[in-house]
Design a protein around this motif. Sequence first.
Motif, mmCIF file in Angstrom:
data_model
loop_
_atom_site.group_PDB
_atom_site.id
_atom_site.type_symbol
_atom_site.label_atom_id
_atom_site.label_comp_id
_atom_site.label_asym_id
_atom_site.label_seq_id
_atom_site.Cartn_x
_atom_site.Cartn_y
_atom_site.Cartn_z
ATOM 1 N N ARG A 87 0.829 -1.206 0.000
ATOM 2 C CA ARG A 87 0.000 0.000 0.000
ATOM 3 C C ARG A 87 0.865 1.258 0.000
ATOM 4 O O ARG A 87 0.578 2.228 -0.709
ATOM 5 C CB ARG A 87 -0.940 -0.003 1.210
ATOM 6 C CG ARG A 87 -1.988 1.088 1.142
ATOM 7 C CD ARG A 87 -2.881 1.116 2.373
ATOM 8 N NE ARG A 87 -4.024 1.979 2.132
ATOM 9 C CZ ARG A 87 -3.991 3.300 2.166
ATOM 10 N NH1 ARG A 87 -2.846 3.920 2.446
ATOM 11 N NH2 ARG A 87 -5.091 4.010 1.931
ATOM 12 N N GLU A 88 1.909 1.255 0.824
ATOM 13 C CA GLU A 88 2.797 2.421 0.855
ATOM 14 C C GLU A 88 3.451 2.635 -0.503
ATOM 15 O O GLU A 88 3.600 3.778 -0.957
ATOM 16 C CB GLU A 88 3.838 2.218 1.946
ATOM 17 C CG GLU A 88 3.258 2.254 3.361
ATOM 18 C CD GLU A 88 4.292 1.920 4.413
ATOM 19 O OE1 GLU A 88 5.468 1.697 4.039
ATOM 20 O OE2 GLU A 88 3.929 1.877 5.609
ATOM 21 N N VAL A 195 -2.773 7.358 -13.228
ATOM 22 C CA VAL A 195 -3.305 7.691 -11.903
ATOM 23 C C VAL A 195 -4.523 6.823 -11.588
ATOM 24 O O VAL A 195 -4.657 6.284 -10.474
ATOM 25 C CB VAL A 195 -3.674 9.186 -11.830
ATOM 26 C CG1 VAL A 195 -4.540 9.484 -10.602
ATOM 27 C CG2 VAL A 195 -2.418 10.030 -11.799
ATOM 28 N N ARG A 196 -5.423 6.666 -12.569
ATOM 29 C CA ARG A 196 -6.602 5.831 -12.327
ATOM 30 C C ARG A 196 -6.205 4.387 -12.049
ATOM 31 O O ARG A 196 -6.806 3.716 -11.195
ATOM 32 C CB ARG A 196 -7.543 5.912 -13.531
ATOM 33 C CG ARG A 196 -8.244 7.258 -13.685
ATOM 34 C CD ARG A 196 -9.399 7.174 -14.673
ATOM 35 N NE ARG A 196 -8.921 6.849 -16.013
ATOM 36 C CZ ARG A 196 -8.558 7.750 -16.918
ATOM 37 N NH1 ARG A 196 -8.586 9.043 -16.601
ATOM 38 N NH2 ARG A 196 -8.164 7.385 -18.124
ATOM 39 N N ALA A 197 -5.215 3.887 -12.782
ATOM 40 C CA ALA A 197 -4.757 2.512 -12.551
ATOM 41 C C ALA A 197 -4.179 2.354 -11.146
ATOM 42 O O ALA A 197 -4.455 1.358 -10.451
ATOM 43 C CB ALA A 197 -3.714 2.130 -13.608
ATOM 44 N N THR A 201 -5.386 0.100 -8.008
ATOM 45 C CA THR A 201 -4.481 -0.776 -7.264
ATOM 46 C C THR A 201 -4.568 -0.500 -5.769
ATOM 47 O O THR A 201 -4.611 -1.427 -4.945
ATOM 48 C CB THR A 201 -3.035 -0.567 -7.752
ATOM 49 O OG1 THR A 201 -2.954 -0.899 -9.137
ATOM 50 C CG2 THR A 201 -2.067 -1.444 -6.962
ATOM 51 N N LEU A 202 -4.610 0.777 -5.416
ATOM 52 C CA LEU A 202 -4.715 1.153 -4.006
ATOM 53 C C LEU A 202 -6.040 0.665 -3.419
ATOM 54 O O LEU A 202 -6.080 0.175 -2.279
ATOM 55 C CB LEU A 202 -4.584 2.662 -3.875
ATOM 56 C CG LEU A 202 -4.457 3.232 -2.466
ATOM 57 C CD1 LEU A 202 -3.224 2.671 -1.777
ATOM 58 C CD2 LEU A 202 -4.390 4.747 -2.510
ATOM 59 N N ALA A 203 -7.125 0.793 -4.193
ATOM 60 C CA ALA A 203 -8.428 0.315 -3.714
ATOM 61 C C ALA A 203 -8.410 -1.200 -3.519
ATOM 62 O O ALA A 203 -8.979 -1.720 -2.545
ATOM 63 C CB ALA A 203 -9.524 0.712 -4.702
ATOM 64 N N ARG A 204 -7.765 -1.921 -4.446
ATOM 65 C CA ARG A 204 -7.673 -3.377 -4.306
ATOM 66 C C ARG A 204 -6.898 -3.756 -3.051
ATOM 67 O O ARG A 204 -7.305 -4.666 -2.306
ATOM 68 C CB ARG A 204 -6.999 -3.969 -5.537
ATOM 69 C CG ARG A 204 -6.737 -5.474 -5.439
ATOM 70 C CD ARG A 204 -6.017 -5.991 -6.657
ATOM 71 N NE ARG A 204 -4.756 -5.319 -6.881
ATOM 72 C CZ ARG A 204 -3.635 -5.595 -6.205
ATOM 73 N NH1 ARG A 204 -3.641 -6.524 -5.262
ATOM 74 N NH2 ARG A 204 -2.519 -4.951 -6.485
#
Length: 355
Positions: A87-88, A195-197, A201-204
């Motif tokens: 995540r970081e 950025v959307r990708a 990834t962050l949401a996943r």
Amino acid sequence: MSKQWKIAAALAVVLLGGWLLLRWAPWQAQGPGPGFVSGNGRIEATEIAVATKLAGRVLEVLVAEGDFVKAGQPLARMQIDGLQAQREEAVARLQQAQLAISSAQVQVAQRESDYQAALAVVAQRESDLDTARRRLPRSEQLAREGFFSSQLLDDDRAKVRSQQAAVTAAKAQAKAAQAGIGASRTQVTSAEANVRALEATLARIDVELADSELKAPRDGRVQFRVVQPGEVVGAGARVLQLVDLSDVYMTFFLPETVAGRVALGSEVRIVLDAAPGFVIPAEVSFVASTAQFTPKTVETASERQKLMFRVRAQIDKALLLRHQEQVKTGLPGVAWLRVDPAVEWPANLAVKAGQ
């Protein structure tokens, strides 16, 4: 004489044994009589396996066997050091991508400025060309009249050609600047897509972090713990087993001659072997559409009547919640079903008031 006595005694023993067999045989009717049928079964409940979504190490188990839990209550946690690091990393890459958008937008603005400057140069070069073209006819007239030297005339003609070349070069630079605007805008689009990708990834990763905390899907009781803290489990591995004590039923079997007359919602009375004096009210919630088992050989009409159909008697949820501490699964008992609504329940199968 002694032999006759032995035969008579043996015959008496056989008759007594036959009478006792008929008297206490399990198939001997012990029920309330016509209008009722019964079947043996065991108390069952809906079981839920609480499993991990991802492989990893179990950090802690927060409940013990026998604990009552509420829906949404945390039950266990998985070790998430690796996910936190991911995540970081995703956050840092997202910040970098957002800066790339700003940089690309600055590039677009710069290219638009370059394009406007190139258009101004084109206008200036065209103006210079127009001036040179207007001067050349005058120079040619003066040269013909002898007032202008050939050298000066040649210079004016060269100046026209030079200005034409300058206009062509300026227009080429303007086209290049315009193409640069399109390229810069493409970089902006690419940076926004990146950025959307990264946001996805962050949401996943956030979903996986949330899934690392195992929560109760419904109210229930912990039946048993499968793993202990520190154990490494694979994806989909079961950690706990819950039982929903508000969804309790008994499954029993009835012959096809009776099952065809059983309707959903029919009244049932359950008597457990462990508590023969306590009558549990229930109702039919399921009747199998096909026979569950048949005798090994079917030769006569009476044999065909041995086809058995599965029936489920659902115990009332409000009653279960009132006696949640006493509910046990696996207890054997008998389910009595009233197939004739006109017949009253006998006193030994009547539901006691207040239970």
